[in-house]
Design a protein around this motif. Structure first.
Motif, mmCIF file in Angstrom:
data_model
loop_
_atom_site.group_PDB
_atom_site.id
_atom_site.type_symbol
_atom_site.label_atom_id
_atom_site.label_comp_id
_atom_site.label_asym_id
_atom_site.label_seq_id
_atom_site.Cartn_x
_atom_site.Cartn_y
_atom_site.Cartn_z
ATOM 1 N N ALA A 1 -15.923 9.978 52.927
ATOM 2 C CA ALA A 1 -17.038 10.688 53.562
ATOM 3 C C ALA A 1 -17.844 11.529 52.588
ATOM 4 O O ALA A 1 -18.891 12.061 52.956
ATOM 5 N N ALA A 2 -17.365 11.665 51.355
ATOM 6 C CA ALA A 2 -18.060 12.518 50.386
ATOM 7 C C ALA A 2 -18.093 11.834 49.021
ATOM 8 O O ALA A 2 -17.239 11.001 48.711
ATOM 9 N N TRP A 3 -19.093 12.215 48.217
ATOM 10 C CA TRP A 3 -19.209 11.654 46.869
ATOM 11 C C TRP A 3 -19.838 12.663 45.933
ATOM 12 O O TRP A 3 -20.451 13.642 46.352
ATOM 13 N N CYS A 4 -19.670 12.376 44.653
ATOM 14 C CA CYS A 4 -20.285 13.231 43.632
ATOM 15 C C CYS A 4 -20.635 12.383 42.415
ATOM 16 O O CYS A 4 -20.251 11.218 42.316
ATOM 17 N N TYR A 5 -21.360 13.003 41.502
ATOM 18 C CA TYR A 5 -21.705 12.389 40.225
ATOM 19 C C TYR A 5 -21.066 13.250 39.142
ATOM 20 O O TYR A 5 -21.638 14.253 38.721
ATOM 21 N N PRO A 6 -19.844 12.890 38.695
ATOM 22 C CA PRO A 6 -19.147 13.740 37.730
ATOM 23 C C PRO A 6 -19.866 13.841 36.382
ATOM 24 O O PRO A 6 -19.725 14.848 35.686
ATOM 25 N N ASP A 7 -20.634 12.821 36.033
ATOM 26 C CA ASP A 7 -21.378 12.831 34.776
ATOM 27 C C ASP A 7 -22.760 12.226 35.025
ATOM 28 O O ASP A 7 -23.064 11.125 34.556
ATOM 29 N N PRO A 8 -23.619 12.946 35.777
ATOM 30 C CA PRO A 8 -24.930 12.371 36.120
ATOM 31 C C PRO A 8 -25.812 12.199 34.879
ATOM 32 O O PRO A 8 -25.597 12.855 33.857
ATOM 33 N N VAL A 9 -26.797 11.322 35.010
ATOM 34 C CA VAL A 9 -27.755 11.158 33.915
ATOM 35 C C VAL A 9 -28.460 12.499 33.694
ATOM 36 O O VAL A 9 -28.511 13.345 34.598
ATOM 37 N N PRO A 10 -29.005 12.749 32.498
ATOM 38 C CA PRO A 10 -29.573 14.069 32.174
ATOM 39 C C PRO A 10 -30.586 14.612 33.185
ATOM 40 O O PRO A 10 -30.580 15.806 33.482
ATOM 41 N N ALA A 11 -31.434 13.756 33.741
ATOM 42 C CA ALA A 11 -32.454 14.244 34.679
ATOM 43 C C ALA A 11 -31.848 14.839 35.950
ATOM 44 O O ALA A 11 -32.498 15.615 36.642
ATOM 45 N N TYR A 12 -30.592 14.491 36.245
ATOM 46 C CA TYR A 12 -29.921 14.978 37.456
ATOM 47 C C TYR A 12 -28.666 15.782 37.110
ATOM 48 O O TYR A 12 -27.751 15.913 37.930
ATOM 49 N N ALA A 13 -28.651 16.361 35.929
ATOM 50 C CA ALA A 13 -27.487 17.131 35.466
ATOM 51 C C ALA A 13 -27.097 18.251 36.429
ATOM 52 O O ALA A 13 -25.921 18.603 36.531
ATOM 53 N N ALA A 14 -28.047 18.799 37.157
ATOM 54 C CA ALA A 14 -27.747 19.886 38.103
ATOM 55 C C ALA A 14 -26.793 19.442 39.205
ATOM 56 O O ALA A 14 -26.138 20.287 39.841
ATOM 57 N N LEU A 15 -26.662 18.127 39.443
ATOM 58 C CA LEU A 15 -25.760 17.635 40.486
ATOM 59 C C LEU A 15 -24.285 17.701 40.082
ATOM 60 O O LEU A 15 -23.408 17.574 40.948
ATOM 61 N N ARG A 16 -24.033 17.903 38.786
ATOM 62 C CA ARG A 16 -22.639 18.016 38.347
ATOM 63 C C ARG A 16 -21.965 19.133 39.145
ATOM 64 O O ARG A 16 -22.557 20.169 39.386
ATOM 65 N N ASP A 17 -20.740 18.916 39.563
ATOM 66 C CA ASP A 17 -19.954 19.892 40.333
ATOM 67 C C ASP A 17 -20.515 20.134 41.735
ATOM 68 O O ASP A 17 -20.241 21.167 42.342
ATOM 69 N N HIS A 18 -21.304 19.198 42.253
ATOM 70 C CA HIS A 18 -21.805 19.251 43.624
ATOM 71 C C HIS A 18 -21.350 17.990 44.361
ATOM 72 O O HIS A 18 -21.215 16.927 43.754
ATOM 73 N N VAL A 19 -21.142 18.128 45.654
ATOM 74 C CA VAL A 19 -20.603 17.038 46.472
ATOM 75 C C VAL A 19 -21.514 16.823 47.683
ATOM 76 O O VAL A 19 -21.889 17.781 48.357
ATOM 77 N N ALA A 20 -21.835 15.555 47.945
ATOM 78 C CA ALA A 20 -22.617 15.194 49.128
ATOM 79 C C ALA A 20 -21.672 14.669 50.201
ATOM 80 O O ALA A 20 -20.587 14.167 49.905
#
Length: 155
Positions: free
Chosen positions: A91-110
């Protein structure tokens, strides 16, 4: 305030910080609560909310096998959401190592709103984006039509 049209959102998607009160409920328990979420805003999609991982109850996020690839954000990994005996599989996912343009998503969960009891934004219960693939959160603050409904895959 007029609702935003999802057709005004950009492609590639934009990130926007939100101070709205965001809650995720499962099994009668609020498993996540924050005023520090990030929204991913993409043409034809309602916002997807990403909550800081630290704002989930301890033990509620259980990593599971498998990953997917997003052309914009990179590799996503998944979690079951767990409260007591209640399990919302993948039910949840994250981007542990997002591409640089989306680096702010690191440590966030959808969270997929259709797989939990409720997702709530500023007291308003969210409607899940149709289709079972996309994780958009539909509120009165956005208007569609939204991708995900039957016949919209090619949009």
């Amino acid at each position: 305030m007029e609702p935003e049209s999802v057709w005004d959102y950009p492609r590639p998607p934009a990130l926007r910080a939100s101070q709205e009160r965001v809650e995720v409920e499962l099994g009668g328990v609020v498993v996540a609560r924050t005023r520090r979420s990030l929204q991913v805003l993409e043409t034809s999609h309602p916002p997807t909310y990403y909550l800081p991982a630290g704002d989930f109850l301890a033990g509620a996020l259980v990593p599971v096998a498998g990953s997917t690839w997003c052309e914009w954000k990179g590799e996503a990994t998944y979690f079951d959401l767990v409260v007591g005996e209640r399990v919302a599989a993948r039910a949840a996912w994250c981007y542990p190592d997002p591409v640089p343009a989306y680096a702010a998503l690191r440590d966030h969960v959808a969270v997929m709103p259709g797989l939990v009891d409720a997702c709530v934004v500023d007291g308003e219960r969210v409607r899940p984006q149709e289709g079972g693939f996309y994780g958009g959160w539909i509120t009165s603050k956005v208007t569609g039509p939204f991708k995900g409904a039957p016949g919209s895959r090619g949009w």
